[in-house]
Design a protein around this motif. Structure first.
Motif, PDB file in Angstrom:
ATOM      1  N   ARG A 208      45.427 -66.191  53.639  1.00 31.56           N
ATOM      2  CA  ARG A 208      45.337 -66.065  55.097  1.00 31.56           C
ATOM      3  C   ARG A 208      43.914 -66.106  55.650  1.00 31.56           C
ATOM      4  NH1 ARG A 208      50.295 -64.291  57.007  1.00 31.56           N
ATOM      5  NH2 ARG A 208      51.573 -63.218  55.449  1.00 31.56           N
ATOM      6  N   SER A 209      42.922 -66.371  54.817  1.00 30.74           N
ATOM      7  CA  SER A 209      41.545 -66.352  55.321  1.00 30.74           C
ATOM      8  C   SER A 209      41.336 -67.418  56.404  1.00 30.74           C
ATOM      9  CB  SER A 209      40.562 -66.603  54.179  1.00 30.74           C
ATOM     10  OG  SER A 209      39.264 -66.689  54.702  1.00 30.74           O
ATOM     11  N   SER A 210      40.735 -67.016  57.522  1.00 34.61           N
ATOM     12  CA  SER A 210      40.500 -67.952  58.636  1.00 34.61           C
ATOM     13  C   SER A 210      39.131 -68.601  58.558  1.00 34.61           C
ATOM     14  CB  SER A 210      40.605 -67.196  59.958  1.00 34.61           C
ATOM     15  OG  SER A 210      39.563 -66.222  60.017  1.00 34.61           O
ATOM     16  N   GLY A 211      38.231 -68.009  57.774  1.00 34.31           N
ATOM     17  CA  GLY A 211      36.857 -68.509  57.704  1.00 34.31           C
ATOM     18  C   GLY A 211      35.966 -67.951  58.800  1.00 34.31           C
ATOM     19  N   GLY A 214      32.952 -65.899  57.466  1.00 36.39           N
ATOM     20  CA  GLY A 214      31.977 -66.753  56.776  1.00 36.39           C
ATOM     21  C   GLY A 214      31.182 -67.601  57.761  1.00 36.39           C
ATOM     22  N   VAL A 215      31.865 -68.115  58.779  1.00 41.57           N
ATOM     23  CA  VAL A 215      31.178 -68.927  59.783  1.00 41.57           C
ATOM     24  C   VAL A 215      30.218 -68.056  60.595  1.00 41.57           C
ATOM     25  CG1 VAL A 215      31.577 -70.180  61.951  1.00 41.57           C
ATOM     26  CG2 VAL A 215      32.852 -70.789  59.902  1.00 41.57           C
ATOM     27  N   ALA A 216      30.642 -66.838  60.912  1.00 39.40           N
ATOM     28  CA  ALA A 216      29.738 -65.918  61.638  1.00 39.40           C
ATOM     29  C   ALA A 216      28.501 -65.622  60.789  1.00 39.40           C
ATOM     30  CB  ALA A 216      30.479 -64.622  61.977  1.00 39.40           C
ATOM     31  N   LEU A 217      28.689 -65.518  59.484  1.00 35.97           N
ATOM     32  CA  LEU A 217      27.540 -65.292  58.581  1.00 35.97           C
ATOM     33  C   LEU A 217      26.608 -66.505  58.595  1.00 35.97           C
ATOM     34  CD1 LEU A 217      29.379 -63.631  55.587  1.00 35.97           C
ATOM     35  CD2 LEU A 217      27.414 -62.637  56.779  1.00 35.97           C
ATOM     36  N   ALA A 218      27.212 -67.695  58.586  1.00 34.76           N
ATOM     37  CA  ALA A 218      26.401 -68.919  58.587  1.00 34.76           C
ATOM     38  C   ALA A 218      25.556 -68.987  59.865  1.00 34.76           C
ATOM     39  CB  ALA A 218      27.304 -70.145  58.478  1.00 34.76           C
ATOM     40  N   VAL A 219      26.160 -68.655  60.999  1.00 32.44           N
ATOM     41  CA  VAL A 219      25.431 -68.684  62.272  1.00 32.44           C
ATOM     42  C   VAL A 219      24.307 -67.638  62.255  1.00 32.44           C
ATOM     43  CG1 VAL A 219      25.636 -68.226  64.750  1.00 32.44           C
ATOM     44  CG2 VAL A 219      27.384 -69.582  63.578  1.00 32.44           C
ATOM     45  N   GLY A 373      42.026 -63.309  59.906  1.00 31.24           N
ATOM     46  CA  GLY A 373      42.281 -64.015  61.149  1.00 31.24           C
ATOM     47  C   GLY A 373      41.836 -63.271  62.393  1.00 31.24           C
ATOM     48  N   GLN A 374      41.480 -61.999  62.274  1.00 30.81           N
ATOM     49  CA  GLN A 374      41.120 -61.241  63.473  1.00 30.81           C
ATOM     50  C   GLN A 374      39.669 -61.517  63.866  1.00 30.81           C
ATOM     51  OE1 GLN A 374      42.324 -57.259  63.647  1.00 30.81           O
ATOM     52  NE2 GLN A 374      44.423 -57.849  63.250  1.00 30.81           N
ATOM     53  N   ASP A 375      39.320 -61.085  65.095  1.00 29.92           N
ATOM     54  CA  ASP A 375      37.947 -61.304  65.553  1.00 29.92           C
ATOM     55  C   ASP A 375      37.041 -60.123  65.250  1.00 29.92           C
ATOM     56  OD1 ASP A 375      38.457 -63.841  66.514  1.00 29.92           O
ATOM     57  OD2 ASP A 375      39.253 -63.054  68.394  1.00 29.92           O
ATOM     58  N   THR A 376      37.634 -59.028  64.799  1.00 26.81           N
ATOM     59  CA  THR A 376      36.813 -57.861  64.474  1.00 26.81           C
ATOM     60  C   THR A 376      36.934 -57.555  62.985  1.00 26.81           C
ATOM     61  OG1 THR A 376      38.643 -56.408  64.986  1.00 26.81           O
ATOM     62  CG2 THR A 376      37.047 -56.819  66.753  1.00 26.81           C
ATOM     63  N   GLY A 394      32.710 -53.953  64.173  1.00 27.29           N
ATOM     64  CA  GLY A 394      32.610 -54.613  65.483  1.00 27.29           C
ATOM     65  C   GLY A 394      33.178 -56.006  65.391  1.00 27.29           C
ATOM     66  N   THR A 395      32.676 -56.908  66.234  1.00 28.35           N
ATOM     67  CA  THR A 395      33.141 -58.285  66.136  1.00 28.35           C
ATOM     68  C   THR A 395      32.605 -58.861  64.823  1.00 28.35           C
ATOM     69  OG1 THR A 395      31.161 -59.151  67.185  1.00 28.35           O
ATOM     70  CG2 THR A 395      32.992 -58.571  68.655  1.00 28.35           C
ATOM     71  N   LYS A 396      33.197 -59.951  64.384  1.00 28.07           N
ATOM     72  CA  LYS A 396      32.728 -60.565  63.133  1.00 28.07           C
ATOM     73  C   LYS A 396      31.286 -61.047  63.299  1.00 28.07           C
ATOM     74  CE  LYS A 396      37.072 -61.193  60.828  1.00 28.07           C
ATOM     75  NZ  LYS A 396      38.195 -61.987  60.358  1.00 28.07           N
ATOM     76  N   THR A 397      30.898 -61.408  64.512  1.00 31.42           N
ATOM     77  CA  THR A 397      29.508 -61.789  64.785  1.00 31.42           C
ATOM     78  C   THR A 397      28.594 -60.586  64.566  1.00 31.42           C
ATOM     79  OG1 THR A 397      30.283 -63.368  66.413  1.00 31.42           O
ATOM     80  CG2 THR A 397      27.979 -62.742  66.559  1.00 31.42           C
ATOM     81  N   GLU A 398      29.005 -59.421  65.049  1.00 32.59           N
ATOM     82  CA  GLU A 398      28.180 -58.211  64.888  1.00 32.59           C
ATOM     83  C   GLU A 398      28.094 -57.792  63.424  1.00 32.59           C
ATOM     84  OE1 GLU A 398      28.986 -56.218  69.284  1.00 32.59           O
ATOM     85  OE2 GLU A 398      30.415 -55.845  67.683  1.00 32.59           O
ATOM     86  N   VAL A 399      29.224 -57.895  62.740  1.00 32.42           N
ATOM     87  CA  VAL A 399      29.232 -57.534  61.317  1.00 32.42           C
ATOM     88  C   VAL A 399      28.337 -58.506  60.530  1.00 32.42           C
ATOM     89  CG1 VAL A 399      30.705 -57.428  59.265  1.00 32.42           C
ATOM     90  CG2 VAL A 399      31.462 -56.368  61.393  1.00 32.42           C
ATOM     91  N   ALA A 400      28.415 -59.786  60.883  1.00 28.64           N
ATOM     92  CA  ALA A 400      27.570 -60.785  60.201  1.00 28.64           C
ATOM     93  C   ALA A 400      26.099 -60.473  60.425  1.00 28.64           C
ATOM     94  CB  ALA A 400      27.900 -62.189  60.721  1.00 28.64           C
ATOM     95  N   ALA A 401      25.742 -60.108  61.658  1.00 31.11           N
ATOM     96  CA  ALA A 401      24.336 -59.799  61.966  1.00 31.11           C
ATOM     97  C   ALA A 401      23.863 -58.628  61.103  1.00 31.11           C
ATOM     98  CB  ALA A 401      24.182 -59.478  63.447  1.00 31.11           C
ATOM     99  N   ALA A 402      24.726 -57.626  60.927  1.00 37.18           N
ATOM    100  CA  ALA A 402      24.347 -56.453  60.112  1.00 37.18           C
ATOM    101  C   ALA A 402      24.155 -56.865  58.643  1.00 37.18           C
ATOM    102  CB  ALA A 402      25.419 -55.372  60.226  1.00 37.18           C
ATOM    103  N   ILE A 403      25.032 -57.713  58.149  1.00 37.47           N
ATOM    104  CA  ILE A 403      24.937 -58.138  56.741  1.00 37.47           C
ATOM    105  C   ILE A 403      23.672 -58.971  56.529  1.00 37.47           C
ATOM    106  CG2 ILE A 403      26.028 -59.539  54.924  1.00 37.47           C
ATOM    107  CD1 ILE A 403      28.765 -58.799  56.265  1.00 37.47           C
ATOM    108  N   ILE A 404      23.413 -59.900  57.451  1.00 35.65           N
ATOM    109  CA  ILE A 404      22.232 -60.765  57.315  1.00 35.65           C
ATOM    110  C   ILE A 404      20.954 -59.942  57.449  1.00 35.65           C
ATOM    111  CG2 ILE A 404      20.950 -62.667  58.418  1.00 35.65           C
ATOM    112  CD1 ILE A 404      23.377 -63.567  56.709  1.00 35.65           C
ATOM    113  N   SER A 405      20.973 -58.974  58.332  1.00 35.94           N
ATOM    114  CA  SER A 405      19.778 -58.143  58.485  1.00 35.94           C
ATOM    115  C   SER A 405      19.541 -57.320  57.215  1.00 35.94           C
ATOM    116  CB  SER A 405      19.961 -57.298  59.736  1.00 35.94           C
ATOM    117  OG  SER A 405      19.475 -56.047  59.581  1.00 35.94           O
ATOM    118  N   ARG A 406      20.624 -56.852  56.591  1.00 35.82           N
ATOM    119  CA  ARG A 406      20.482 -56.109  55.334  1.00 35.82           C
ATOM    120  C   ARG A 406      19.946 -57.024  54.219  1.00 35.82           C
ATOM    121  NH1 ARG A 406      22.255 -51.256  52.985  1.00 35.82           N
ATOM    122  NH2 ARG A 406      21.315 -51.288  50.920  1.00 35.82           N
TER     123      ARG A 406
END
Ligand SMILES: Cc1cc2nc3c(=O)[nH]c(=O)nc-3n(C[C@H](O)[C@H](O)[C@H](O)COP(=O)(O)O)c2cc1C
Length: 418
Positions: A208-211, A214-219, A373-376, A394-406
């Motif tokens: 069921r992975s929507s990607g 991963g896309v939020a991480l790439a951005v 598939g969710q946005d958060t 938070g949103t997947k964008t916010e979670v991605a930002a936290a992971i990339i910053s780490r």
């Protein structure tokens, strides 16, 4: 804020229209000064229309205003993009042959150069010396991105993404000395989406992975200055601009792409949902439904553990890399865990982190309706360095930002490579 945006004569001049948009939409007053050569790539009409200000590249236009003096004095920030090898040389040697170079000599505020040129030009001793000279004098010179250049070739020398230049410019104005973004000059490989394991020409075993994560991480990695390679399994979201995409379908294809990408990756993030098993046999023809025959039996075989293989490859390439973050490549795994009567989610995840040997493990607590598939999203980031687990939600964008910053923190502060 008043910004002077100098445009050099490189093929990447067209991307600066997006940078100009970012500045004007953030409310800044931008005067564009294109060099004579750059107008062969993008005409002055584009800059005038997008900036809303008159455009000139001559000191002899509107002489009554003495434009180079006025612009240099008024500018809170000067950004040069693309900073060609020629412009870097002119700026380093204090030449003043046109409006832009005169303005550069007049400016007393922060100056940011965003270089773009072929790798050979960027690595040439003359350019290195010019960049060094400009940095010594206090100018900020971004590291170019690595990737596809004008022709079929690729390497360091690509103009950083407009958002990257914008963020660096804002950091510079705020007096931050680390205006170089946390992943500037780094190559980051990210796997995203869900693999599909074929049964026959029309059927597959999927997940069921929507990607989206991963896309939020790439951005987020791209915006942090990295050159991003996205190993894209099946995804329900479009791939973002400014990343190199390697499409894959099965776990074995993903393994091959990941091991190949490992050779030049500073960071590998394995966020794709990879099938643990695949059908032992793939039928060449559609498996038929026959009323008279028995139910088909599908035998599954194990797929390789790609994360583990990446860690082994990294460690064998450099046997002393057993330090907390390794000393040359940071590997990040994802784990979807559930707790049970024998242990909670974190206990299982800690054991997995040790077993896999990756540097960071991003742990999802999965339940029936969570994550896919969710946005958060809500994760805990565990580090092999032993530092405190970090929660991000938070949103997947916010979670991605936290992971990339780490990841940026681990690379720049924990790894001996920094
Ligand atoms: C198609 C084409 C693409 C070019 N791209 C670049 C480039 O990306 N970076 C660079 O330093 N020079 C590039 N050049 C060479 C510059 O145009 C040349 O050095 C010019 O003198 C730079 O002018 P400027 O000082 O106005 O930037 C390119 C030339 C052509 C014809």
């Amino acid at each position: 804020m008043r910004i002077v945006l100098g445009v050099g004569g490189g093929i990447a001049a067209y991307k600066v229209a997006s940078l100009l948009r970012l500045f004007t939409e953030a409310g800044h007053n931008v005067t564009v000064i294109p060099t004579e050569v750059s107008t062969r790539f993008v005409g002055t009409a584009t800059w005038e229309a997008l900036s809303g200000n008159p455009v000139s590249n001559s000191v002899f236009d509107d002489v009554h205003q003495v434009n180079h003096v006025r612009l240099g004095h008024e500018a809170d920030l000067v950004v040069i993009a693309p900073a060609t090898a020629d412009l870097l040389a002119k700026a380093a040697t204090g030449q003043a042959g046109d409006l832009l170079t005169n303005t550069l000599l007049m400016a007393r505020g922060p100056v940011l150069f965003a270089p773009a040129m072929h790798t050979e030009m960027w690595q040439h001793a003359a350019t290195r010396a010019n960049v060094e000279m400009l940095r010594t004098r206090g100018a900020a010179v971004l590291e170019p991105a690595t990737g596809r250049l004008t022709g079929a070739d690729s390497g360091p020398g690509r103009l950083p993404e407009p958002q990257v230049i914008f963020d660096a410019a804002m950091a510079l104005v705020q007096g931050q000395t680390d205006y170089q973004l946390p992943l500037a000059g780094r190559t980051v490989t990210i796997s995203a989406g869900g693999t599909r394991e074929p049964l026959d020409p029309v059927r597959f075993l999927g997940n069921r992975s929507s990607g989206k994560q991963g896309v939020a991480l790439a951005v987020a990695a791209r915006n942090a200055g990295a050159t991003v390679r996205l190993l894209a399994a099946h995804m329900e979201v479009p791939v973002p601009a400014g990343v190199d995409v390697v499409p894959v379908e099965t776990a074995l294809q993903l393994r091959e792409a990941a091991l190949a990408a490992a050779a030049d990756s500073d960071v590998i993030i394995m966020s794709a949902a990879v099938a643990d098993f695949r059908p032992a046999e793939v039928s060449d023809t559609k498996i038929k439904k026959r009323d008279d025959s028995a139910d088909p039996v599908i035998t599954l075989v194990r797929n390789p553990d790609i994360l583990h293989e990446l860690v082994e490859l990294r460690n064998s390439a450099l046997p002393n890399a057993a330090g907390p973050a390794g000393d040359h490549q940071l590997i990040v795994g994802f784990a979807a865990e559930t707790g049970d009567s024998h242990g909670d989610v974190l206990a299982y995840a800690q054991a997995k982190l040790q077993r896999k040997g990756c540097d960071l493990l991003v742990v999802n607590h999965v339940g029936s309706d969570k994550v896919f598939g969710q946005d958060t999203n809500s994760v805990v980031i565990l580090a092999r360095s032993g530092s405190e687990p970090q929660e991000a939600a938070g949103t997947k964008t916010e979670v991605a930002a936290a992971i990339i910053s780490r990841i940026g923190f681990e690379l720049n502060h924990v790894s001996p490579r920094a």
